[in-house]
Motif scaffolding. Sequence first.
Motif, short mmCIF file in Angstrom:
data_model
loop_
_atom_site.label_atom_id
_atom_site.label_comp_id
_atom_site.label_asym_id
_atom_site.label_seq_id
_atom_site.Cartn_x
_atom_site.Cartn_y
_atom_site.Cartn_z
N ASN A 224 0.85 -1.19 0.00
CA ASN A 224 0.00 0.00 0.00
C ASN A 224 0.89 1.24 0.00
O ASN A 224 1.78 1.36 0.84
CB ASN A 224 -0.91 0.02 1.23
CG ASN A 224 -2.05 -0.97 1.10
OD1 ASN A 224 -2.40 -1.39 0.01
ND2 ASN A 224 -2.61 -1.38 2.21
N VAL A 225 0.65 2.11 -0.95
CA VAL A 225 1.47 3.32 -1.11
C VAL A 225 0.57 4.54 -1.05
O VAL A 225 -0.49 4.57 -1.67
CB VAL A 225 2.23 3.30 -2.45
CG1 VAL A 225 3.11 4.55 -2.59
CG2 VAL A 225 3.07 2.05 -2.59
N VAL A 226 0.99 5.55 -0.29
CA VAL A 226 0.29 6.83 -0.25
C VAL A 226 1.28 7.90 -0.67
O VAL A 226 2.32 8.08 -0.02
CB VAL A 226 -0.28 7.15 1.15
CG1 VAL A 226 -1.00 8.50 1.14
CG2 VAL A 226 -1.22 6.04 1.62
N SER A 227 0.97 8.58 -1.78
CA SER A 227 1.84 9.63 -2.29
C SER A 227 1.26 10.99 -1.93
O SER A 227 0.06 11.23 -2.07
CB SER A 227 1.97 9.52 -3.82
OG SER A 227 2.72 10.62 -4.31
N SER A 228 2.12 11.88 -1.48
CA SER A 228 1.68 13.22 -1.09
C SER A 228 1.41 14.10 -2.31
O SER A 228 0.86 15.19 -2.19
CB SER A 228 2.74 13.89 -0.20
OG SER A 228 3.99 13.91 -0.88
N ASN A 229 1.81 13.62 -3.49
CA ASN A 229 1.60 14.39 -4.72
C ASN A 229 0.60 13.66 -5.63
O ASN A 229 0.97 12.76 -6.38
CB ASN A 229 2.93 14.59 -5.46
CG ASN A 229 2.81 15.54 -6.63
OD1 ASN A 229 1.71 15.90 -7.05
ND2 ASN A 229 3.94 15.94 -7.16
N PRO A 230 -0.70 14.03 -5.56
CA PRO A 230 -1.71 13.32 -6.36
C PRO A 230 -1.61 13.60 -7.85
O PRO A 230 -2.25 12.92 -8.66
CB PRO A 230 -3.03 13.87 -5.80
CG PRO A 230 -2.69 15.19 -5.23
CD PRO A 230 -1.28 15.10 -4.75
N ASP B 273 -2.77 16.76 5.55
CA ASP B 273 -2.31 17.96 4.86
C ASP B 273 -2.88 18.12 3.45
O ASP B 273 -2.34 18.87 2.64
CB ASP B 273 -0.77 17.95 4.79
CG ASP B 273 -0.15 17.98 6.18
OD1 ASP B 273 -0.69 18.69 7.05
OD2 ASP B 273 0.85 17.26 6.40
N GLY B 274 -3.94 17.39 3.12
CA GLY B 274 -4.55 17.58 1.80
C GLY B 274 -4.74 16.31 1.01
O GLY B 274 -4.74 15.20 1.56
N ASP B 275 -4.90 16.48 -0.31
CA ASP B 275 -5.17 15.35 -1.21
C ASP B 275 -3.97 14.41 -1.30
O ASP B 275 -2.82 14.84 -1.27
CB ASP B 275 -5.52 15.86 -2.61
CG ASP B 275 -6.85 16.59 -2.63
OD1 ASP B 275 -7.68 16.29 -1.77
OD2 ASP B 275 -7.03 17.45 -3.50
N ARG B 276 -4.30 13.13 -1.45
CA ARG B 276 -3.27 12.09 -1.58
C ARG B 276 -3.67 11.15 -2.73
O ARG B 276 -4.84 11.07 -3.11
CB ARG B 276 -3.17 11.26 -0.30
CG ARG B 276 -2.72 12.04 0.93
CD ARG B 276 -1.22 12.30 0.89
NE ARG B 276 -0.75 12.93 2.10
CZ ARG B 276 -0.69 14.24 2.30
NH1 ARG B 276 -1.11 15.07 1.34
NH2 ARG B 276 -0.21 14.73 3.41
N LEU B 277 -2.67 10.43 -3.23
CA LEU B 277 -2.91 9.36 -4.19
C LEU B 277 -2.59 8.05 -3.46
O LEU B 277 -1.46 7.85 -3.01
CB LEU B 277 -2.01 9.51 -5.42
CG LEU B 277 -2.05 8.34 -6.42
CD1 LEU B 277 -3.43 8.23 -7.07
CD2 LEU B 277 -0.98 8.50 -7.48
N SER B 278 -3.59 7.19 -3.32
CA SER B 278 -3.38 5.90 -2.65
C SER B 278 -3.37 4.79 -3.68
O SER B 278 -4.13 4.84 -4.65
CB SER B 278 -4.50 5.64 -1.63
OG SER B 278 -4.44 6.59 -0.59
N MET B 279 -2.51 3.82 -3.46
CA MET B 279 -2.38 2.70 -4.40
C MET B 279 -2.22 1.38 -3.66
O MET B 279 -1.60 1.35 -2.59
CB MET B 279 -1.16 2.90 -5.31
CG MET B 279 -1.31 3.97 -6.33
SD MET B 279 0.27 4.29 -7.14
CE MET B 279 1.14 5.12 -5.84
N GLU B 280 -2.74 0.35 -4.25
CA GLU B 280 -2.52 -1.01 -3.76
C GLU B 280 -1.82 -1.75 -4.89
O GLU B 280 -2.36 -1.87 -5.99
CB GLU B 280 -3.84 -1.67 -3.40
CG GLU B 280 -3.66 -2.98 -2.67
CD GLU B 280 -4.97 -3.52 -2.13
OE1 GLU B 280 -5.17 -3.45 -0.91
OE2 GLU B 280 -5.78 -3.99 -2.95
N ILE B 281 -0.62 -2.23 -4.61
CA ILE B 281 0.21 -2.86 -5.64
C ILE B 281 0.49 -4.31 -5.25
O ILE B 281 0.89 -4.59 -4.12
CB ILE B 281 1.56 -2.11 -5.81
CG1 ILE B 281 1.30 -0.63 -6.07
CG2 ILE B 281 2.39 -2.72 -6.94
CD1 ILE B 281 2.54 0.24 -5.93
N LEU B 282 0.26 -5.22 -6.17
CA LEU B 282 0.51 -6.64 -5.93
C LEU B 282 1.75 -7.06 -6.72
O LEU B 282 1.89 -6.75 -7.90
CB LEU B 282 -0.70 -7.46 -6.38
CG LEU B 282 -0.66 -8.96 -6.09
CD1 LEU B 282 -0.67 -9.22 -4.59
CD2 LEU B 282 -1.83 -9.65 -6.76
#
Length: 198
Positions: free
Chosen positions: A95-101, A125-134
């Motif tokens: 699971n990855v959360v990036s601070s730059n959407p 602190d605002g919008d995020r891009l969340s990802m689930e990577i297998l």
Amino acid sequence: MLSNALVMVMIIFAVNVVYVSLSTVRMILTLKGRTYIAAFVSLFEITVYIVGLGLVLDNLNEVQNLIAYALGFGTGLIIGSFIEEKLALGYITVNVVSSNPDLKFTKKIREKGYGVTSWSSYGMDGDRLSMEILTPRRYELRLYQTIQEIDPKAFIISYEPKRIHGGFWVKQVRKGKLMHPKKKVKDKQENSESTKKE
């Protein structure tokens, strides 16, 4: 006499290292659902165990033999875990959360051959891009490196899923497409070139 005692200690130690290493690998294979391979490993495991136990029981009056047995047990556990780590069986979900959407994170990860599901999320602190990577475990470190190259500040959590069912990506991995990402890109380029010619 001393040389015979030393040989016996070495044999007991070696036998127990082999036995516990096989036992650890067999247990991990069973947990990962590789039942038939685990059963095959258990044939060797039990044979080695009977030989080792027989040697110790025949020489219970010798303290050094018991110490060798105990040391072999501990060493075998470490070696068995090391073998399993090198085999890298199964899959990892990251699971990855990036601070730059705004980053084209998902596209870059997919280009490397990984299965990605992404969605917009909201952090403190605002919008995020969340990802689930297998990914297969053997490509886990390569995936972390790729994530760090794209976003060094990305928040990463990984865990091992117990069961995976369905999805196109697992079929691609089983066919070896993740192992040859360059070939996949090359095929896409050739297809686009042939389309342009038409």
